[in-house]
Design a protein around this motif. Structure first.
Motif, short mmCIF file in Angstrom:
data_model
loop_
_atom_site.label_atom_id
_atom_site.label_comp_id
_atom_site.label_asym_id
_atom_site.label_seq_id
_atom_site.Cartn_x
_atom_site.Cartn_y
_atom_site.Cartn_z
N LYS A 183 0.81 -1.21 0.00
CA LYS A 183 0.00 0.00 0.00
C LYS A 183 0.85 1.26 0.00
CE LYS A 183 -4.44 -1.07 2.06
NZ LYS A 183 -5.32 -0.86 3.20
N ASN A 186 3.23 1.04 -3.31
CA ASN A 186 2.66 0.46 -4.52
C ASN A 186 3.55 -0.62 -5.14
OD1 ASN A 186 0.23 1.73 -4.55
ND2 ASN A 186 0.91 3.42 -5.86
N ASP A 229 -5.21 4.62 -5.28
CA ASP A 229 -5.07 5.38 -4.04
C ASP A 229 -6.37 5.47 -3.24
OD1 ASP A 229 -2.49 5.73 -4.56
OD2 ASP A 229 -2.67 7.73 -5.41
N GLU A 231 -8.82 3.92 -0.96
CA GLU A 231 -8.91 2.75 -0.09
C GLU A 231 -10.30 2.14 -0.03
OE1 GLU A 231 -7.05 2.92 3.61
OE2 GLU A 231 -5.29 4.00 2.90
N ASP A 257 -8.37 -5.14 -0.03
CA ASP A 257 -7.42 -4.87 1.04
C ASP A 257 -6.90 -6.19 1.60
OD1 ASP A 257 -6.40 -3.07 2.69
OD2 ASP A 257 -8.28 -2.52 3.67
N ASP A 264 0.60 -4.02 4.91
CA ASP A 264 -0.70 -3.61 4.37
C ASP A 264 -0.55 -3.58 2.86
OD1 ASP A 264 -2.27 -3.31 6.60
OD2 ASP A 264 -1.40 -1.34 7.08
N TRP A 266 -2.54 -4.29 -1.26
CA TRP A 266 -3.72 -4.44 -2.12
C TRP A 266 -3.55 -5.73 -2.91
CZ3 TRP A 266 -7.34 -1.30 -0.86
CH2 TRP A 266 -7.09 0.05 -0.53
#
Lengths: 549, 148
Positions: A183, A186, A229, A231, A257, A264, A266
């Motif tokens: 996160k 990236n 970006d 969330e 998520d 954390d 994606w």
């Protein structure tokens, strides 16, 4: 676990069972441990390194694996009974345990191994053994240890490993590329197997990239703003991605998520929608083509009708002018003809009395026919364009009203018309009147002279459409004429009945506007049945108002 | 029929046959007014606004326009629109005389401000009759001045 009957204690040299036995180590003393060990709920033990015998242990040490002090005594007291409970095939585990020693040479370092043991009840227990060696003059004299049953923990760990394996297999067997990225930066952390061949990168290469690096340049900004970006945004987005070789792939992304190895992150599924896009493009193109073709046909009929009328106005107008001019000169011409020699008189007479009026007559009748054709085409094109008002209606009174207007034709053909109970339908009233009107008029027109006409009107409600029919015992339609029946200006069979050949073309157009079909079954000289259907999904009313009464 | 109104008639018609038939029938109905025929919408506007071939020519004091719809260059709708948008020409009566009898087109012409809509019938008797009635109309209706 079996209730601890053993009270633990110090191993007695003579009996091996005495709780007050003294330690037999050569150095140091385990005196004083006795009371502590007796009360403690932890499996502690002390082993004399030289003799490899227990110097002391807590009661929990034996009860952990279901044994009593008596069992230990029976086993030989001081000897390391635990060794016998370690499963031979788990020695590897034990070795492995030793290999985890963090500071093997340090005198007081804690060492650990994990072993599979057999409980007295026969079950397998996974034990964790922590021990501290005690050295004196460089010699190992004693070890102090704690034994813990970590079977439950082991099972949980195994389950986690299995679950991880299951998910990994699932992850890798999904046909859509999936990418996991951090996160904060990236940066791509992982991807599934499908990702690699589709995008042409190795996992190592991908790990130095972010998903934005894979998005086509024009789309990067949108992707950054919309998806990556945001969330809270878990909806699908479409982007053009680029493979390593620069090939564009339209992709639909779904992002969620996740925690990935403590980060954390994606997780994004990249669905290749090339085919879907192409199919959608094709559908759009075909629809546009059909709409354009449809519009062209309408325009064509309309333009042709009007543009053809203009020269007709001239043909008709100037032929009338000619006739008028002829009428003006005819009396003079007749006088002049009389003065001509006999041979010339004949020719002149024929011209002014026959040829000219005949030519004008043909021009006139042709103009009339042409005009009626044009009007028919115009009417057909207008029917196709007319906005229909779909309302639930009862066809029976409508049919009966039509029959009243056809009473004269019925009488002329000695025809009996029977109307069955007709199901309610949703339709445009005017169109339905014209459909029934045309079919009934045709049924009457094409009866066999001298044979009493029998005409039946019926209907049946189906699941998606209602079918109506008009059955006659008329002259029938020959199989080779079947194609002409619904075609404009074409008329089937003997041309002894007046008509412009447009009636069934209009009917066809109107039925089609109702989402229906029209067809017929016929046996020459026996009769014909025309069937047509009206779709139930018309207008806002759908079929809801068209229920049976 | 005497005509004291001195109304000039502008025929805007791309089909020379139609133009000729209209003129002939007007004459037969004793309409002796001066008639000008042009063959497309642009020429009609030139006549109305004194441009192009009609540069410098005065617009007749009283004028009536017979306007066809389907024409090259500028069609009848465009001519009608321009006429009704310009104070110099918006009060000139316009009679649409065309082959089109589509109800939508008739409605459109009235919306644009035409005064009368006549369909050219293929039936010549009816056609002549329509023109004759037009002649009658011209003889009894006072046409307002062409200039606003």
């Amino acid at each position: 676990m079996e209730e601890a009957r053993a009270r633990g204690g110090m191993v007695d040299d003579s009996t091996g069972t005495s709780p007050r036995a003294t330690a037999s180590g050569t150095t140091g003393s385990v005196e004083g441990l006795q009371d502590v060990l007796a009360r403690i709920g932890t499996a502690l033990y002390v082993v004399n390194a030289e003799t490899e015998e227990y110097a002391a242990f807590s009661p929990m040490y034996t009860t952990l694996l279901g044994y009593t002090l008596e069992d230990v005594a029976a086993h030989g007291g001081r000897r390391l009974f635990l060794q016998h409970l370690i499963l031979s095939d788990e020695v590897e585990e034990k070795t492995h345990g030793f290999s985890r020693i963090q500071d093997g040479q340090a005198a007081a370092s804690i060492r650990e191994h994990r072993i599979w043991c057999r409980h007295k009840d026969g079950s397998l227990r996974y034990m964790e053994d922590h021990w501290i060696p005690e050295y004196a003059d460089g010699r190992l004299v004693r070890t102090y240890g704690i034994l813990r049953d970590i079977t439950a923990q082991k099972e949980t760990e195994d389950a986690l490993v299995e679950t991880e394996g299951t998910y990994r297999t699932l992850f890798d067997s999904v046909a859509d590329p999936i990418v996991i990225f951090e996160k904060q930066t990236n940066r791509i952390l992982d991807c599934n197997q499908a990702m690699l061949p589709r995008f042409g990168y190795s996992l190592a290469e991908l790990r130095s990239l972010t998903p934005l690096d894979l998005v086509a340049p024009g789309e990067t900004k949108a992707a950054a703003e919309k998806n990556i970006d945001d969330e809270d945004d878990t909806s699908a987005h479409e982007y053009i991605f680029l493979t390593k070789a620069g090939q564009e792939i339209p992709v639909e992304t779904h992002t969620a998520d996740v925690r990935y190895r403590g980060q954390d992150a994606w997780i994004t599924i990249l669905r290749d929608i090339t085919e879907r896009r192409e199919a959608a493009e094709r559908a759009k193109r075909y629809t546009a083509e059909i709409e354009a073709a449809n519009e062209e046909i309408k325009q064509f009929a309309y333009i042709v009708s009007h543009d053809l009328r203009a020269p007709l106005v001239n043909l008709r107008g100037f032929s009338a002018e000619l006739r008028r001019a002829l009428d003006g000169v005819l009396p003079l011409a007749r006088q002049a003809v009389e003065a001509l020699p006999a041979a010339d008189q004949r020719v002149a007479h024929d011209s002014i009395e026959e040829d000219i009026p005949e030519a004008l007559g043909f021009i006139d009748s042709s103009v009339t026919r042409m005009d009626s054709f044009i009007n028919a085409v115009l009417k057909l094109s207008r029917i196709g364009r007319r906005e229909l008002a779909y309302r639930p209606l009862d066809p029976r009174p409508l049919v009966e009203e039509i029959l009243r207007t056809l009473a004269h034709q019925q009488a002329a053909h000695d025809a009996t018309v029977t109307v069955a109970d007709l199901p309610q339908v949703t339709a445009d009233r005017t169109a339905l009147e014209q459909i029934f009107g045309n079919l009934l008029a045709n049924a009457l027109l094409y009866l066999v002279p001298g044979r009493p006409g029998r005409i039946e009107v019926g209907g049946a409600r189906g699941k998606t459409e209602t079918t109506f029919w008009v059955r006659d015992n008329g002259r029938g339609i020959a199989a080779e004429d079947a194609d002409k029946v619904f075609a404009p200006f074409r008329r089937a069979g003997k041309q002894d009945v007046p008509g412009e050949g447009m009636g069934l073309s209009y009917v066809h157009t109107m039925v089609r506007q109702h989402g229906g079909r029209i067809w017929f079954e016929s046996t020459p000289d026996v009769g014909t049945t025309f069937f047509f259907t009206l779709s139930h999904s018309l207008g806002d009313q759908g079929g809801s108002h068209a229920e049976r009464p | 029929m005497p005509n004291g109104h001195e109304v000039s008639i502008l025929i805007v018609e791309d089909d020379p046959g139609h133009a000729r038939l209209i003129e002939k029938n007007l004459k037969r109905s004793n309409i002796t007014n001066s008639v000008t025929a042009v063959s497309d919408g642009q020429q009609a506007l030139d006549f109305l606004f004194g441009t192009g071939a009609f540069a410098g020519k005065e617009l007749p004091a009283q004028l009536l326009v017979l306007l066809d719809l389907n024409m090259p260059v500028l069609d009848g709708y465009q001519v009608l629109e321009r006429m009704k948008a310009d104070p110099r020409t918006k009060r000139i009566p316009v009679i649409i005389l065309t082959t089109t009898d589509d109800p939508r087109e008739v409605a459109r012409c009235y919306e644009l401000g035409c005064n009368v809509y006549i369909t050219k019938p293929v039936d010549y008797v009816k056609f002549a009759d329509a023109i004759a009635k037009l002649g009658l109309l011209l003889s009894i209706v006072a046409v307002p001045g062409g200039k606003a």
